[in-house]
Design an enzyme around this catalytic site. Structure first.
Site, PDB file in Angstrom:
ATOM      1  N   ASN A   8      16.565  36.269  20.230  1.00  0.00           N
ATOM      2  CA  ASN A   8      15.907  35.610  21.059  1.00  0.00           C
ATOM      3  C   ASN A   8      15.974  34.042  20.897  1.00  0.00           C
ATOM      4  OD1 ASN A   8      14.248  35.686  19.043  1.00  0.00           O
ATOM      5  ND2 ASN A   8      12.411  36.024  20.321  1.00  0.00           N
ATOM      6  N   CYS A   9      16.916  33.862  19.861  1.00  0.00           N
ATOM      7  CA  CYS A   9      17.061  32.452  19.534  1.00  0.00           C
ATOM      8  C   CYS A   9      17.917  31.567  20.465  1.00  0.00           C
ATOM      9  CB  CYS A   9      17.448  32.331  18.032  1.00  0.00           C
ATOM     10  SG  CYS A   9      17.959  30.733  17.361  1.00  0.00           S
TER      11      CYS A   9
END
Length: 105
Positions: A8-9
């Protein structure tokens, strides 16, 4: 080539988009192999720790004093991302210099 990061970066997603042949390793789910972590720490030192992250801020002083390798093994999300390995070459972050070195910048 391996790209170690978090799924999710945003920065890791940008890197993966430009490095489609890289094998993504989610450090939260899969961790970082001990030999890779040690080599990265030997090369980058304390820069391997993302001391601006929410994970870092949530740690107690006792946890922060545990030593970087121990801390990264127990809290992999505190690692600066992405960590990219390509054979013996190793890159940390997604700066212009890293992109240029990898031929995508």
């Amino acid at each position: 080539m391996h790209l170690y990061g978090l799924k999710n970066c945003d920065t890791c997603r940008k890197a993966l988009k430009l490095l489609p042949d890289a094998e993504f390793v989610d450090v939260r789910a899969d961790g970082v192999p001990e030999n890779v972590l040690k080599a990265a720490h030997d090369r980058f030192g304390d820069a391997l720790l993302n001391t601006r992250s929410a994970t870092w801020r949530g740690l107690s002083d006792l946890q922060k004093d545990a030593g970087p390798l121990s801390l990264l093994q127990s809290h992999p999300a505190v690692m600066k991302r992405p960590l990219i390995t390509d054979g013996d070459a190793m890159y940390l972050g997604w700066t212009r210099d890293v992109q240029t070195a990898l031929g995508v910048g």
